[in-house]
Design a protein around this motif. Sequence first.
Motif, PDB file in Angstrom:
ATOM      1  N   GLY A   1      -8.292 -15.753  -4.958  1.00 15.05           N
ATOM      2  CA  GLY A   1      -8.292 -17.191  -4.757  1.00 15.05           C
ATOM      3  C   GLY A   1      -8.430 -17.664  -3.322  1.00 15.05           C
ATOM      4  N   ILE A   2      -8.516 -16.731  -2.374  1.00 20.36           N
ATOM      5  CA  ILE A   2      -8.552 -17.116  -0.959  1.00 20.36           C
ATOM      6  C   ILE A   2      -9.968 -16.958  -0.415  1.00 20.36           C
ATOM      7  N   PRO A   3     -10.617 -18.055  -0.065  1.00 18.81           N
ATOM      8  CA  PRO A   3     -11.961 -17.953   0.528  1.00 18.81           C
ATOM      9  C   PRO A   3     -11.894 -17.253   1.891  1.00 18.81           C
ATOM     10  N   ILE A   4     -12.858 -16.433   2.168  1.00 23.49           N
ATOM     11  CA  ILE A   4     -12.880 -15.694   3.431  1.00 23.49           C
ATOM     12  C   ILE A   4     -12.797 -16.639   4.633  1.00 23.49           C
ATOM     13  N   GLU A   5     -13.355 -17.820   4.499  1.00 27.00           N
ATOM     14  CA  GLU A   5     -13.324 -18.789   5.604  1.00 27.00           C
ATOM     15  C   GLU A   5     -11.899 -19.212   5.946  1.00 27.00           C
ATOM     16  N   LYS A   6     -11.033 -19.314   4.940  1.00 28.34           N
ATOM     17  CA  LYS A   6      -9.624 -19.669   5.183  1.00 28.34           C
ATOM     18  C   LYS A   6      -8.918 -18.569   5.965  1.00 28.34           C
ATOM     19  N   VAL A   7      -9.222 -17.316   5.616  1.00 26.33           N
ATOM     20  CA  VAL A   7      -8.632 -16.188   6.332  1.00 26.33           C
ATOM     21  C   VAL A   7      -9.118 -16.182   7.775  1.00 26.33           C
ATOM     22  N   MET A   8     -10.405 -16.393   7.956  1.00 30.78           N
ATOM     23  CA  MET A   8     -10.982 -16.406   9.308  1.00 30.78           C
ATOM     24  C   MET A   8     -10.375 -17.525  10.150  1.00 30.78           C
ATOM     25  N   GLU A   9     -10.242 -18.691   9.569  1.00 33.75           N
ATOM     26  CA  GLU A   9      -9.657 -19.820  10.293  1.00 33.75           C
ATOM     27  C   GLU A   9      -8.203 -19.519  10.662  1.00 33.75           C
ATOM     28  N   PHE A  10      -7.456 -18.985   9.717  1.00 37.22           N
ATOM     29  CA  PHE A  10      -6.039 -18.707   9.929  1.00 37.22           C
ATOM     30  C   PHE A  10      -5.813 -17.700  11.050  1.00 37.22           C
ATOM     31  N   PHE A  11      -6.622 -16.631  11.061  1.00 36.00           N
ATOM     32  CA  PHE A  11      -6.459 -15.576  12.065  1.00 36.00           C
ATOM     33  C   PHE A  11      -7.390 -15.747  13.264  1.00 36.00           C
ATOM     34  N   ASP A  12      -8.060 -16.896  13.338  1.00 34.06           N
ATOM     35  CA  ASP A  12      -8.945 -17.230  14.454  1.00 34.06           C
ATOM     36  C   ASP A  12     -10.037 -16.171  14.645  1.00 34.06           C
ATOM     37  N   ILE A  13     -10.684 -15.810  13.538  1.00 39.75           N
ATOM     38  CA  ILE A  13     -11.788 -14.851  13.549  1.00 39.75           C
ATOM     39  C   ILE A  13     -13.081 -15.643  13.664  1.00 39.75           C
ATOM     40  N   LYS A  14     -13.913 -15.309  14.647  1.00 46.32           N
ATOM     41  CA  LYS A  14     -15.112 -16.100  14.930  1.00 46.32           C
ATOM     42  C   LYS A  14     -16.391 -15.558  14.278  1.00 46.32           C
ATOM     43  N   ASP A  15     -16.541 -14.252  14.212  1.00 44.01           N
ATOM     44  CA  ASP A  15     -17.788 -13.643  13.757  1.00 44.01           C
ATOM     45  C   ASP A  15     -17.703 -13.283  12.270  1.00 44.01           C
ATOM     46  N   GLN A  16     -18.254 -14.154  11.421  1.00 40.57           N
ATOM     47  CA  GLN A  16     -18.151 -13.945   9.984  1.00 40.57           C
ATOM     48  C   GLN A  16     -18.888 -12.694   9.519  1.00 40.57           C
ATOM     49  N   LEU A  17     -20.080 -12.444  10.035  1.00 40.03           N
ATOM     50  CA  LEU A  17     -20.828 -11.256   9.609  1.00 40.03           C
ATOM     51  C   LEU A  17     -20.073  -9.970   9.938  1.00 40.03           C
ATOM     52  N   LYS A  18     -19.494  -9.905  11.118  1.00 38.69           N
ATOM     53  CA  LYS A  18     -18.718  -8.735  11.526  1.00 38.69           C
ATOM     54  C   LYS A  18     -17.462  -8.587  10.660  1.00 38.69           C
ATOM     55  N   PHE A  19     -16.817  -9.717  10.366  1.00 35.85           N
ATOM     56  CA  PHE A  19     -15.622  -9.684   9.531  1.00 35.85           C
ATOM     57  C   PHE A  19     -15.966  -9.242   8.107  1.00 35.85           C
ATOM     58  N   GLU A  20     -17.068  -9.738   7.569  1.00 35.42           N
ATOM     59  CA  GLU A  20     -17.495  -9.310   6.235  1.00 35.42           C
ATOM     60  C   GLU A  20     -17.771  -7.808   6.208  1.00 35.42           C
ATOM     61  N   GLU A  21     -18.383  -7.283   7.254  1.00 33.22           N
ATOM     62  CA  GLU A  21     -18.634  -5.836   7.345  1.00 33.22           C
ATOM     63  C   GLU A  21     -17.308  -5.073   7.360  1.00 33.22           C
ATOM     64  N   ARG A  22     -16.340  -5.581   8.114  1.00 34.33           N
ATOM     65  CA  ARG A  22     -15.021  -4.939   8.171  1.00 34.33           C
ATOM     66  C   ARG A  22     -14.358  -4.970   6.797  1.00 34.33           C
ATOM     67  N   ILE A  23     -14.491  -6.082   6.098  1.00 32.69           N
ATOM     68  CA  ILE A  23     -13.929  -6.188   4.746  1.00 32.69           C
ATOM     69  C   ILE A  23     -14.555  -5.126   3.843  1.00 32.69           C
ATOM     70  N   ARG A  24     -15.886  -5.024   3.879  1.00 32.07           N
ATOM     71  CA  ARG A  24     -16.584  -4.046   3.017  1.00 32.07           C
ATOM     72  C   ARG A  24     -16.208  -2.604   3.354  1.00 32.07           C
ATOM     73  N   SER A  25     -16.013  -2.306   4.631  1.00 28.37           N
ATOM     74  CA  SER A  25     -15.786  -0.914   5.025  1.00 28.37           C
ATOM     75  C   SER A  25     -14.317  -0.483   4.961  1.00 28.37           C
ATOM     76  N   LYS A  26     -13.395  -1.423   5.092  1.00 32.33           N
ATOM     77  CA  LYS A  26     -11.986  -1.028   5.196  1.00 32.33           C
ATOM     78  C   LYS A  26     -11.119  -1.448   4.011  1.00 32.33           C
ATOM     79  N   TYR A  27     -11.660  -2.267   3.125  1.00 30.47           N
ATOM     80  CA  TYR A  27     -10.873  -2.778   2.009  1.00 30.47           C
ATOM     81  C   TYR A  27     -11.567  -2.465   0.696  1.00 30.47           C
ATOM     82  N   GLN A  28     -10.801  -2.532  -0.395  1.00 30.44           N
ATOM     83  CA  GLN A  28     -11.295  -2.100  -1.695  1.00 30.44           C
ATOM     84  C   GLN A  28     -11.802  -3.283  -2.529  1.00 30.44           C
ATOM     85  N   LEU A  29     -13.077  -3.205  -2.894  1.00 29.72           N
ATOM     86  CA  LEU A  29     -13.690  -4.187  -3.781  1.00 29.72           C
ATOM     87  C   LEU A  29     -12.969  -4.151  -5.123  1.00 29.72           C
TER      88      LEU A  29
END
Length: 127
Positions: A43-71
């Motif tokens: 239920g949590i949009p990635i944009e909310k997580v990025m805003e909360f943790f002050d993450i600027k680079d969405q493409l890099k964050f999405e890559e980190r999500i794919r490589s370090k977390y379980q789909l």
Amino acid sequence: ISDDSLKLRSYVEPKIAEYSGIPENIVAEYKGFYKMCQNDKFGIPIEKVMEFFDIKDQLKFEERIRSKYQLGEDYDKIRLNQKLTKGIKDVHYMISFIGFGKIAIKSTSKKGQEFRNYFMKLNKIIN
């Protein structure tokens, strides 16, 4: 959730900040992310997580999500278009509450530090 569980939660939640020294705003923010996932595991949009943790680079964050977390456990991907078009984003990432917690623990931001402190204090209370 059972009536007994709701009664216990309504008693315990206000006491967390009082007895742990955890600022009420941290408890409220964490609870807000929990509520986003009450009706939908992811239920949590990635944009909310990025805003909360002050993450600027969405493409890099999405890559980190794919490589370090379980789909299927930590995140899910929603296809926006059936047909891939070069240069057009076709996937939207949604995060589970468990995934949010894992991101919070690993985050190097100020909010990440606040959440690590929150988790450690909760652990002391529980144990």
